[in-house]
Design an enzyme around this catalytic site. Sequence first.
Site, PDB file in Angstrom:
ATOM      1  CE  LYS A   1     -13.877 -85.635 -36.867  1.00  0.00           C
ATOM      2  NZ  LYS A   1     -15.140 -85.061 -37.116  1.00  0.00           N
TER       3      LYS A   1
ATOM      4  CB  SER B   1     -16.718 -85.371 -31.388  1.00  0.00           C
ATOM      5  OG  SER B   1     -16.665 -84.191 -32.110  1.00  0.00           O
TER       6      SER B   1
ATOM      7  CG  HIS C   1     -20.630 -81.757 -30.931  1.00  0.00           C
ATOM      8  ND1 HIS C   1     -20.644 -82.593 -32.017  1.00  0.00           N
ATOM      9  CD2 HIS C   1     -19.369 -81.802 -30.429  1.00  0.00           C
ATOM     10  CE1 HIS C   1     -19.441 -83.116 -32.182  1.00  0.00           C
ATOM     11  NE2 HIS C   1     -18.648 -82.650 -31.225  1.00  0.00           N
TER      12      HIS C   1
HETATM   13  C1  GCU Z   1     -13.802 -79.990 -34.022  1.00  0.00           C
HETATM   14  C2  GCU Z   1     -13.843 -80.565 -35.404  1.00  0.00           C
HETATM   15  C3  GCU Z   1     -14.906 -81.625 -35.579  1.00  0.00           C
HETATM   16  C4  GCU Z   1     -14.839 -82.601 -34.429  1.00  0.00           C
HETATM   17  C5  GCU Z   1     -14.969 -81.861 -33.125  1.00  0.00           C
HETATM   18  C6  GCU Z   1     -14.784 -82.723 -31.868  1.00  0.00           C
HETATM   19  O1  GCU Z   1     -14.748 -79.019 -33.837  1.00  0.00           O
HETATM   20  O2  GCU Z   1     -13.972 -79.510 -36.309  1.00  0.00           O
HETATM   21  O3  GCU Z   1     -14.751 -82.286 -36.802  1.00  0.00           O
HETATM   22  O4  GCU Z   1     -15.779 -83.627 -34.568  1.00  0.00           O
HETATM   23  O5  GCU Z   1     -13.921 -80.923 -33.039  1.00  0.00           O
HETATM   24  O6  GCU Z   1     -14.037 -83.677 -31.896  1.00  0.00           O
HETATM   25  O7  GCU Z   1     -15.353 -82.361 -30.848  1.00  0.00           O
END
Ligand code: GCU
Length: 457
Positions: free
Chosen positions: A297, A293, A434
């Site tokens: 990135k 997540s 997720h």
């Molecule tokens: C948030 C965000 C996402 C990210 C996620 C995470 O929801 O909007 O872009 O990837 O958190 O890090 O769990």
Amino acid sequence: MKKNRLPSALKAGRLFLKLGLLTALSGLLNPCPARAQSDSLNYDESRIPPYQLPELLVSDGGKVIRTPAAWESIRRPEILRKFTENVYGRVPGKPADIHYKTTFLDQHALGGKATREEVTIYFTKGEQGPSMVVLLYLPNGVKGKVPVFVGLNFTGNHAVQDDSTITVTENWKRINTNNAPTLKNLWPAQRSGWAPARNNKTPHRGEEEHRWPVATLIENGYGLATAYYEDVEADTPDGWKNGVRGKLQKELKIKPAEWGSISVWAWSLSRIMDYLETDERVNAREVVVTGLSRLGKTALWAGANDQRFAIVISNDSGEGGAALSKRIYGETIELINRVNPHWFIEKYKTFNFAPEKLPVHHHMLIALAAPRPVYIASAIEDKPADPKGEFLSGKFAAPAYTLYGKTGLGVAEQPPVDTPVGETVGYHVRRGGHDITLYDWQQFIKFANRHFSYSFR
Ligand code: GCU
């Protein structure tokens, strides 16, 4: 009767007509769901407005890139600079006074199969300044130097394994760090506000164990180095004040506004790499950087900046990671900037309502890994992260691999669920939502086995 005196029904009719025309016009000028601030995301393929990706292999000066040398000397630096200037900010180098200390050692961890250590990385002279603690597992009784997976964790090292000897960081009390407003269509965890307060008396040991299958890594001959991301900088808009950005301005010669927190966390992954290079048991040429997540990135950005990472893996990294932001599906640039303004530099916000103006795109972030192997993992229910957009990034990064005579994904279509594909660019979309699961890790291990020349027994 005056000329302009119309019966009121007619007047109302005209008004409706005008309003209707205005709405239709604004719809024409503004056809894309990303243009307006909106909490309801697009999940309809047929409503994705057409988009154009910048050319991967044509330089800003119009030169067609045909060789690895031209990629490395012209195009790669251009792309890296564009991400730096428009999206994440700069990633500085290593502080001059960095030093390491093993603060915990157990050579008989996991029933004797592993050595477990904690290595404190001090960023300045002495032991009082900012530091981070790396939780390190290395397999025992293996031949040769060990390849290692590196990644940051979300809730503290003590959450990685249910082991009462793991030191609990003082920063573990993350209180609702994601101060996200309630948004429709996002992850359930976010909808209800991030895990409310972890500020009670007892830290949850092993809370993230399912995300860190340490025993599986060890059985396969791999080590693991992980650290708590908020030890480096708290994940809040003002986290920079007490984090690396606020405290190391002089040492790193960088102002807080010149980098966002994704760059800070990526910087910390490189500091773990610095340590691993000093550890004789580790094969520093076979280090894999990974993350889930926002930390996925981070892993992609770390791999782009630091070519010592031999394999780069992003897991459910979505918007601002592997997903194509110009493809309006799931989370948008506007939304991510609104909810997490501290992750990126201010400049990124200028693309909130104009993704088409972004001079660089996320397939290029994947291409910055080239010619090193890169793996993108998606989850089918993780719609905000746009699994298909993540696949397409991998697909469109392929020409960078072709320059080196390597095959990228080697397939044109997103594969079915639980069907890993790819050669130098790997991809799978797993069933479920997720997260990072044992299935994801098993694919990463297979991928690393394929690309590393490692035989440990
Ligand atoms: C948030 C965000 C996402 C990210 C996620 C995470 O929801 O909007 O872009 O990837 O958190 O890090 O769990």
